[in-house]
Design a protein around this motif. Sequence first.
Motif, PDB file in Angstrom:
ATOM      1  N   VAL A  35       0.510  -1.117   0.108  1.00  0.00           N
ATOM      2  CA  VAL A  35       0.185  -0.465   0.552  1.00  0.00           C
ATOM      3  C   VAL A  35       0.953   1.023   0.026  1.00  0.00           C
ATOM      4  CG1 VAL A  35      -1.820   1.722   1.639  1.00  0.00           C
ATOM      5  CG2 VAL A  35      -2.284  -0.748   1.108  1.00  0.00           C
ATOM      6  N   SER A  36       2.252   0.942   0.788  1.00  0.00           N
ATOM      7  CA  SER A  36       2.936   2.424   0.774  1.00  0.00           C
ATOM      8  C   SER A  36       3.433   2.925  -0.538  1.00  0.00           C
ATOM      9  CB  SER A  36       4.224   2.416   1.684  1.00  0.00           C
ATOM     10  OG  SER A  36       5.318   3.203   1.528  1.00  0.00           O
ATOM     11  N   ARG A  37       3.355   1.722  -1.272  1.00  0.00           N
ATOM     12  CA  ARG A  37       4.217   1.435  -2.646  1.00  0.00           C
ATOM     13  C   ARG A  37       3.554   2.219  -3.762  1.00  0.00           C
ATOM     14  NH1 ARG A  37       5.738  -3.248  -2.884  1.00  0.00           N
ATOM     15  NH2 ARG A  37       3.491  -3.881  -4.214  1.00  0.00           N
ATOM     16  N   GLU A  38       1.662   1.496  -3.321  1.00  0.00           N
ATOM     17  CA  GLU A  38       1.056   1.645  -4.477  1.00  0.00           C
ATOM     18  C   GLU A  38       1.010   3.351  -4.406  1.00  0.00           C
ATOM     19  OE1 GLU A  38       0.951   0.284  -6.935  1.00  0.00           O
ATOM     20  OE2 GLU A  38       1.052  -1.595  -7.032  1.00  0.00           O
ATOM     21  N   LEU A  39       0.403   3.623  -3.029  1.00  0.00           N
ATOM     22  CA  LEU A  39      -0.663   4.858  -2.446  1.00  0.00           C
ATOM     23  C   LEU A  39       0.508   6.150  -2.594  1.00  0.00           C
ATOM     24  CD1 LEU A  39      -3.627   3.779  -1.113  1.00  0.00           C
ATOM     25  CD2 LEU A  39      -2.846   3.816  -3.321  1.00  0.00           C
ATOM     26  N   GLU A  40       1.566   5.307  -2.441  1.00  0.00           N
ATOM     27  CA  GLU A  40       2.595   6.742  -1.879  1.00  0.00           C
ATOM     28  C   GLU A  40       2.568   7.346  -0.724  1.00  0.00           C
ATOM     29  OE1 GLU A  40       2.945   9.677  -4.704  1.00  0.00           O
ATOM     30  OE2 GLU A  40       3.945   8.257  -6.147  1.00  0.00           O
ATOM     31  N   LEU A  41       2.246   6.013   0.639  1.00  0.00           N
ATOM     32  CA  LEU A  41       2.079   7.254   1.690  1.00  0.00           C
ATOM     33  C   LEU A  41       3.459   6.020   2.683  1.00  0.00           C
ATOM     34  CD1 LEU A  41      -1.471   4.875   2.243  1.00  0.00           C
ATOM     35  CD2 LEU A  41      -1.388   7.422   1.418  1.00  0.00           C
ATOM     36  N   THR A  42       3.473   7.102   3.968  1.00  0.00           N
ATOM     37  CA  THR A  42       4.836   7.196   4.153  1.00  0.00           C
ATOM     38  C   THR A  42       4.361   5.459   5.221  1.00  0.00           C
ATOM     39  OG1 THR A  42       4.704   9.339   4.834  1.00  0.00           O
ATOM     40  CG2 THR A  42       5.953   8.011   6.203  1.00  0.00           C
ATOM     41  N   LEU A  43       5.589   5.025   5.439  1.00  0.00           N
ATOM     42  CA  LEU A  43       6.272   3.640   4.954  1.00  0.00           C
ATOM     43  C   LEU A  43       6.845   3.944   6.938  1.00  0.00           C
ATOM     44  CD1 LEU A  43       5.408   0.808   5.370  1.00  0.00           C
ATOM     45  CD2 LEU A  43       7.698   0.325   4.394  1.00  0.00           C
ATOM     46  N   THR A  44       5.825   3.547   8.215  1.00  0.00           N
ATOM     47  CA  THR A  44       6.401   3.196   9.462  1.00  0.00           C
ATOM     48  C   THR A  44       6.370   2.668   9.776  1.00  0.00           C
ATOM     49  OG1 THR A  44       4.077   3.751  10.713  1.00  0.00           O
ATOM     50  CG2 THR A  44       5.518   5.821   9.746  1.00  0.00           C
ATOM     51  N   GLY A  45       6.744   2.130  11.763  1.00  0.00           N
ATOM     52  CA  GLY A  45       6.515   0.703  12.141  1.00  0.00           C
ATOM     53  C   GLY A  45       5.996   0.722  13.211  1.00  0.00           C
ATOM     54  N   LYS A  46       5.592  -1.008  13.569  1.00  0.00           N
ATOM     55  CA  LYS A  46       4.884  -0.218  15.055  1.00  0.00           C
ATOM     56  C   LYS A  46       5.648  -2.211  15.822  1.00  0.00           C
ATOM     57  CE  LYS A  46       0.046  -1.518  17.416  1.00  0.00           C
ATOM     58  NZ  LYS A  46       0.570   0.000  18.192  1.00  0.00           N
ATOM     59  N   ALA A  47       5.970  -1.991  17.695  1.00  0.00           N
ATOM     60  CA  ALA A  47       5.995  -2.602  18.229  1.00  0.00           C
ATOM     61  C   ALA A  47       5.091  -4.190  18.645  1.00  0.00           C
ATOM     62  CB  ALA A  47       6.921  -2.330  19.389  1.00  0.00           C
ATOM     63  N   CYS A  48       5.963  -5.064  17.818  1.00  0.00           N
ATOM     64  CA  CYS A  48       4.277  -6.066  17.795  1.00  0.00           C
ATOM     65  C   CYS A  48       4.806  -7.359  18.604  1.00  0.00           C
ATOM     66  CB  CYS A  48       4.194  -6.921  16.547  1.00  0.00           C
ATOM     67  SG  CYS A  48       4.970  -7.174  15.737  1.00  0.00           S
TER      68      CYS A  48
END
Length: 377
Positions: A35-48
Amino acid sequence: MMQHYLQTKEAYPDCILFYRLGDFYEMFFEDAETVSRELELTLTGKACGLEERAPMCGVPYHAVDTYISRLVEKGYRIAVCDQVEDPRLAKGMVKREVTRIVTPGTNIDMEALKDGQNNYIFCIAYGPGMSGIAVCDVSTGEFYLTQIADRRKIYDEIIRYAPSEILCNEAFLMSGISFDELKERLGITLTTLDVHYFEESSCVSLLKDHFHVSSLIALGIDDFKSGIPAAGALLRYLYDTQMNDLGNITGITAYLTGKYMLLDSATRSNLELTKTLRQKNKYGSLLWVLDHTKTAMGARLLNRFLEQPLIDRSAIEKRLDAVEALCSFSVDRDELREYLAPIYDLERLMAKISYRSANPRDLIAFRSSLEMLPHIR
């Protein structure tokens, strides 16, 4: 929460999972990267709980339809996992379930659909002698059924309806029709369904249950033995993806391809009925010349008239009588057009209400449109 996310994702491996977290829909791991690549959204992260943070990206819940539609246009399937209980009343983690699956042929987002064009989903039950075809526009509730003996005419029907998604049985893969052309030139998504979707007895039962009839004779489709599995498979697929009662699909229309003038794909293209040969635009086509409709519903109806020229004399004369009546009473016609102008797309608004995805603005549009009906009548 992450364990539940992974369990849900495992149940829908072919979909991008939109997972509701508060005011956002979040995607994780491979889905987030896609989704980040296709929609040019910022990719973040989450501790899981893993050694590394899980890749994550999200979109606001109030604008989710726009993002889903952009992904669906690119051919992706989206599973929407919503919160199904009030967070204020929840004990522990808020309960979440997948409430719908959005595919190219099942998208009902009015912002993404073209007003004057249907968004058809097309189902083929291919057979060696006779093939069944069922076609539905989920956003308007239209549902059609036919059967064809000539394999080449299947392609002509595909061109005529220009569906965004085709469902088929495995036998269709051996038909000789070029799937690469369907995907590359026409932008159609192809989905193969398991054999149980086309099982005749279950298809008959499903059609009778959905339309509340005791026999298919009441629907006028009992003579379409090859078409019934296609209609049943399509309806089952819609139940599986929309996860509601499909309340806006209230009827099914069976037709014979010989009822309309046979126009192959080359003829349709060269005549420039609904789009031009070179630019593929409505501007400059026959539809552009004729389309002075006031509503989206009228525009789609005119489009169907051009795509399916009548050859039955009585039907042609009946249509011409209607045109003559409107031409003979110009004052009434002009007044009628004034009342039609403020009407929104009632067919698609009814679909959103049936599928419980309507917002306050949709309901206000529905109300103001209904207010015009007494004047029109």
